[in-house]
Design an enzyme around this catalytic site. Structure first.
Site, PDB file in Angstrom:
ATOM      1  N   ARG A 138      -1.910   1.535  -4.622  1.00 21.99           N
ATOM      2  CA  ARG A 138      -2.567   1.449  -2.987  1.00 21.99           C
ATOM      3  C   ARG A 138      -3.692   0.497  -3.033  1.00 21.99           C
ATOM      4  O   ARG A 138      -3.706  -0.223  -2.268  1.00 21.99           O
ATOM      5  CB  ARG A 138      -2.439   2.539  -2.471  1.00 21.99           C
ATOM      6  CG  ARG A 138      -1.242   3.397  -2.188  1.00 21.99           C
ATOM      7  CD  ARG A 138      -1.584   4.823  -1.665  1.00 21.99           C
ATOM      8  NE  ARG A 138      -0.004   5.387  -1.863  1.00 21.99           N
ATOM      9  CZ  ARG A 138      -0.003   6.526  -1.222  1.00 21.99           C
ATOM     10  NH1 ARG A 138      -0.897   7.302  -0.851  1.00 21.99           N
ATOM     11  NH2 ARG A 138       1.431   7.247  -1.378  1.00 21.99           N
ATOM     12  N   SER A 160       1.297   3.635 -11.275  1.00 18.81           N
ATOM     13  CA  SER A 160      -0.139   3.178 -11.705  1.00 18.81           C
ATOM     14  C   SER A 160      -1.150   4.094 -12.412  1.00 18.81           C
ATOM     15  O   SER A 160      -1.811   4.002 -13.105  1.00 18.81           O
ATOM     16  CB  SER A 160      -0.672   2.636 -10.283  1.00 18.81           C
ATOM     17  OG  SER A 160      -0.640   3.438  -9.240  1.00 18.81           O
ATOM     18  N   LYS A 201      10.201   8.944  -9.581  1.00 19.58           N
ATOM     19  CA  LYS A 201       8.866   8.458  -9.515  1.00 19.58           C
ATOM     20  C   LYS A 201       7.981   9.546  -9.036  1.00 19.58           C
ATOM     21  O   LYS A 201       8.427  10.116  -7.902  1.00 19.58           O
ATOM     22  CB  LYS A 201       8.983   7.011  -8.746  1.00 19.58           C
ATOM     23  CG  LYS A 201       7.714   6.666  -8.509  1.00 19.58           C
ATOM     24  CD  LYS A 201       7.846   5.354  -7.527  1.00 19.58           C
ATOM     25  CE  LYS A 201       6.329   4.715  -7.035  1.00 19.58           C
ATOM     26  NZ  LYS A 201       6.381   3.870  -6.238  1.00 19.58           N
ATOM     27  N   LYS A 208      11.382  10.285  -4.740  1.00 14.62           N
ATOM     28  CA  LYS A 208      10.103   9.676  -4.948  1.00 14.62           C
ATOM     29  C   LYS A 208       9.038  10.736  -4.477  1.00 14.62           C
ATOM     30  O   LYS A 208       9.432  11.142  -3.377  1.00 14.62           O
ATOM     31  CB  LYS A 208       9.911   8.492  -4.227  1.00 14.62           C
ATOM     32  CG  LYS A 208       8.590   7.888  -4.191  1.00 14.62           C
ATOM     33  CD  LYS A 208       8.637   6.499  -3.607  1.00 14.62           C
ATOM     34  CE  LYS A 208       7.253   6.111  -3.402  1.00 14.62           C
ATOM     35  NZ  LYS A 208       7.194   4.579  -2.654  1.00 14.62           N
ATOM     36  N   GLU A 266      18.806  14.507  -2.752  1.00 14.09           N
ATOM     37  CA  GLU A 266      18.398  13.356  -2.756  1.00 14.09           C
ATOM     38  C   GLU A 266      18.884  12.279  -3.445  1.00 14.09           C
ATOM     39  O   GLU A 266      19.609  11.164  -3.027  1.00 14.09           O
ATOM     40  CB  GLU A 266      16.720  12.768  -3.063  1.00 14.09           C
ATOM     41  CG  GLU A 266      15.643  13.700  -1.847  1.00 14.09           C
ATOM     42  CD  GLU A 266      15.576  12.953  -0.752  1.00 14.09           C
ATOM     43  OE1 GLU A 266      16.506  11.730  -0.565  1.00 14.09           O
ATOM     44  OE2 GLU A 266      14.841  13.014   0.228  1.00 14.09           O
ATOM     45  N   TYR A 275       3.480  -0.673 -16.210  1.00 17.44           N
ATOM     46  CA  TYR A 275       2.600  -1.786 -16.175  1.00 17.44           C
ATOM     47  C   TYR A 275       2.323  -2.287 -17.578  1.00 17.44           C
ATOM     48  O   TYR A 275       1.786  -3.338 -17.763  1.00 17.44           O
ATOM     49  CB  TYR A 275       1.383  -1.330 -15.527  1.00 17.44           C
ATOM     50  CG  TYR A 275       1.631  -1.107 -14.173  1.00 17.44           C
ATOM     51  CD1 TYR A 275       1.622  -2.078 -13.008  1.00 17.44           C
ATOM     52  CD2 TYR A 275       1.911  -0.058 -13.665  1.00 17.44           C
ATOM     53  CE1 TYR A 275       2.019  -1.931 -11.858  1.00 17.44           C
ATOM     54  CE2 TYR A 275       2.140   0.489 -12.283  1.00 17.44           C
ATOM     55  CZ  TYR A 275       2.394  -0.669 -11.470  1.00 17.44           C
ATOM     56  OH  TYR A 275       2.774  -0.146 -10.136  1.00 17.44           O
ATOM     57  N   LYS A 300       1.974  10.376   3.079  1.00 14.65           N
ATOM     58  CA  LYS A 300       3.144  10.171   2.946  1.00 14.65           C
ATOM     59  C   LYS A 300       4.263  11.157   2.848  1.00 14.65           C
ATOM     60  O   LYS A 300       5.225  11.210   2.683  1.00 14.65           O
ATOM     61  CB  LYS A 300       3.598   9.028   1.822  1.00 14.65           C
ATOM     62  CG  LYS A 300       2.671   7.733   2.222  1.00 14.65           C
ATOM     63  CD  LYS A 300       3.190   6.698   1.390  1.00 14.65           C
ATOM     64  CE  LYS A 300       2.335   5.355   1.811  1.00 14.65           C
ATOM     65  NZ  LYS A 300       3.051   4.366   0.859  1.00 14.65           N
TER      66      LYS A 300
HETATM   67  C1  PBG Z   1       5.480   2.054  -1.616  1.00 11.62           C
HETATM   68  C2  PBG Z   1       5.370   2.023  -3.205  1.00 11.62           C
HETATM   69  C3  PBG Z   1       4.278   2.613  -3.881  1.00 11.62           C
HETATM   70  C4  PBG Z   1       4.646   2.302  -5.076  1.00 11.62           C
HETATM   71  C5  PBG Z   1       5.832   1.477  -5.518  1.00 11.62           C
HETATM   72  N1  PBG Z   1       6.184   1.384  -4.049  1.00 11.62           N
HETATM   73  C6  PBG Z   1       3.407   3.414  -3.728  1.00 11.62           C
HETATM   74  C7  PBG Z   1       3.094   4.547  -2.179  1.00 11.62           C
HETATM   75  O1  PBG Z   1       4.166   5.144  -1.982  1.00 11.62           O
HETATM   76  O2  PBG Z   1       2.545   4.742  -1.432  1.00 11.62           O
HETATM   77  C8  PBG Z   1       3.987   3.065  -6.244  1.00 11.62           C
HETATM   78  C9  PBG Z   1       3.829   2.591  -7.611  1.00 11.62           C
HETATM   79  C10 PBG Z   1       2.798   2.897  -8.296  1.00 11.62           C
HETATM   80  O3  PBG Z   1       1.941   3.815  -8.069  1.00 11.62           O
HETATM   81  O4  PBG Z   1       2.559   2.203  -9.556  1.00 11.62           O
HETATM   82  N2  PBG Z   1       6.458   1.521  -0.872  1.00 11.62           N
END
Ligand code: PBG
Length: 333
Positions: free
Chosen positions: A211, A282, A256, A201, A241, A320, A225
């Site tokens: 968010r 997203s 992701k 990720k 990882e 989505y 993050k």
């Molecule tokens: C956080 C989490 C995130 C997403 C899924 N779980 C966002 C982040 O790491 O801040 C992102 C999904 C998306 O952007 O559609 N645990």
């Protein structure tokens, strides 16, 4: 490899003369079984409301979510990923609501599985919907503390498994959490709970609209993050990882975001040959949706983007657009 194939003996256009031919020799076929629909469920709320930064995606109260899931199932999509939108009053610096038995997520999972026993339900493991600072873990000495966070993630996982989640998906990127969660699941007799690890990720700006959707962006502010999510510069590290998560007991690994990281998806699938998912996040979704709604891009770009992700090596895709694309695929079948 193609050394003997020369024009005009070989005319590659022969197989492109009409759509029946094109379909006949198609190497990649996207079906409803490849699609997973994320859904946002909001605590202490009824019905549905729009999410400003996510076209066509709503936040639902549990009543609205059950109706929406009926529609998702009708579209042919059998797997959902549920994300909670937690009441501000229930957020604190330790995300302690996440490890309360019978919390909102637990009740939602039970309600969903009661009405839709066959649907596959993926529940996210991470503290960010529950923390008042928006991080995925707890902060000790100004750092997101790995080992203390893992302790909470174990608790959270057990509650999700007990509530009936088929698949538990740690999305937090703490080191060692897959092994610890797997041990705890085994010890507590959740032998069939599937672990889908968000293994590679990346620390990405493409998560912005999500968010907003779960209400963590204003809490997170300018904080990043990047001390736990991966740098987008790295590919070899992604392999490490993934390898570690597989060794620790992950059944499925995920990459992701998806479209900006197709090389990683390809490499991971090629290297490990285990079920590999990708998350069209997203920001990727919104980018395409906005361009479509402005008329700048044809709506088929959405399907094209998902086919690309599958062609790269993803066995299934969180997107989505799952429901909408699944309906489209059905019509064209
Ligand atoms: C956080 C989490 C995130 C997403 C899924 N779980 C966002 C982040 O790491 O801040 C992102 C999904 C998306 O952007 O559609 N645990």
């Amino acid at each position: 490899m193609f050394i003997d194939r020369k024009f005009p003996n070989t005319r590659l256009r022969r197989l492109r003369r009409n759509t029946n031919l094109i379909d006949l020799v198609s190497e990649t076929n996207l079906t409803s079984n490849d699609l997973i629909q994320p859904i946002f469920i909001k605590e202490n709320f009824k019905g549905s409301e729009v999410i400003e930064s996510m076209p066509n995606i709503l936040r639902y109260g549990i009543d609205g979510a059950l109706k929406e899931i009926e529609d998702i199932v009708l579209s042919g999509v059998n797997t959902i990923a549920v994300f909670p939108v937690i009441d501000k009053a229930n957020k604190d610096s330790n995300g302690s609501e996440a490890i309360k038995k019978d919390n909102f997520m637990s009740a939602s999972i039970q309600a969903i599985k009661k009405q839709f026993p066959d649907i596959l339900l993926i529940a996210d493991v991470a503290l960010d919907p529950y923390t008042d600072h928006g991080h995925d873990g707890i902060i000790i000495n100004e750092e997101v503390d790995n080992d203390e966070t893992c302790k909470l993630l174990i608790e959270q996982s057990l509650i999700l498994a007990e509530s009936g989640a088929d698949i538990i998906a740690p999305s937090d990127m703490m080191d060692g959490r897959i092994g610890l969660i797997r041990q705890a699941l085994e010890k507590n007799n959740f032998k069939n709970t599937i672990l889908l690890s968000y293994a590679a990720k990346f620390s990405s700006k493409f998560y912005g609209p999500f968010r907003d959707a779960v209400g963590s962006s204003s809490n997170l502010g300018n904080s990043s993050k990047s001390s736990y999510q991966m740098s987008s510069n790295n590919k070899q590290e992604a392999l490490q990882e993934v390898a570690m998560d597989i060794n620790e007991g992950a059944d499925i690994v995920m990459i992701k975001p998806a479209m900006p990281y197709l090389d990683i998806i390809h490499l991971v699938k090629d290297s490990f040959k285990i079920p590999t998912f990708a998350y069209q996040v997203s920001g990727e979704y919104c980018m395409l949706k906005l361009a479509i709604s402005e008329g700048w891009l044809d709506q088929e770009v959405m399907l094209e983007s998902l086919v690309s992700i599958k062609r790269a090596g993803a066995d299934a895709i969180l997107t989505y657009a799952a429901k909408e694309i699944s309906k489209e695929i059905k019509i064209n079948e």
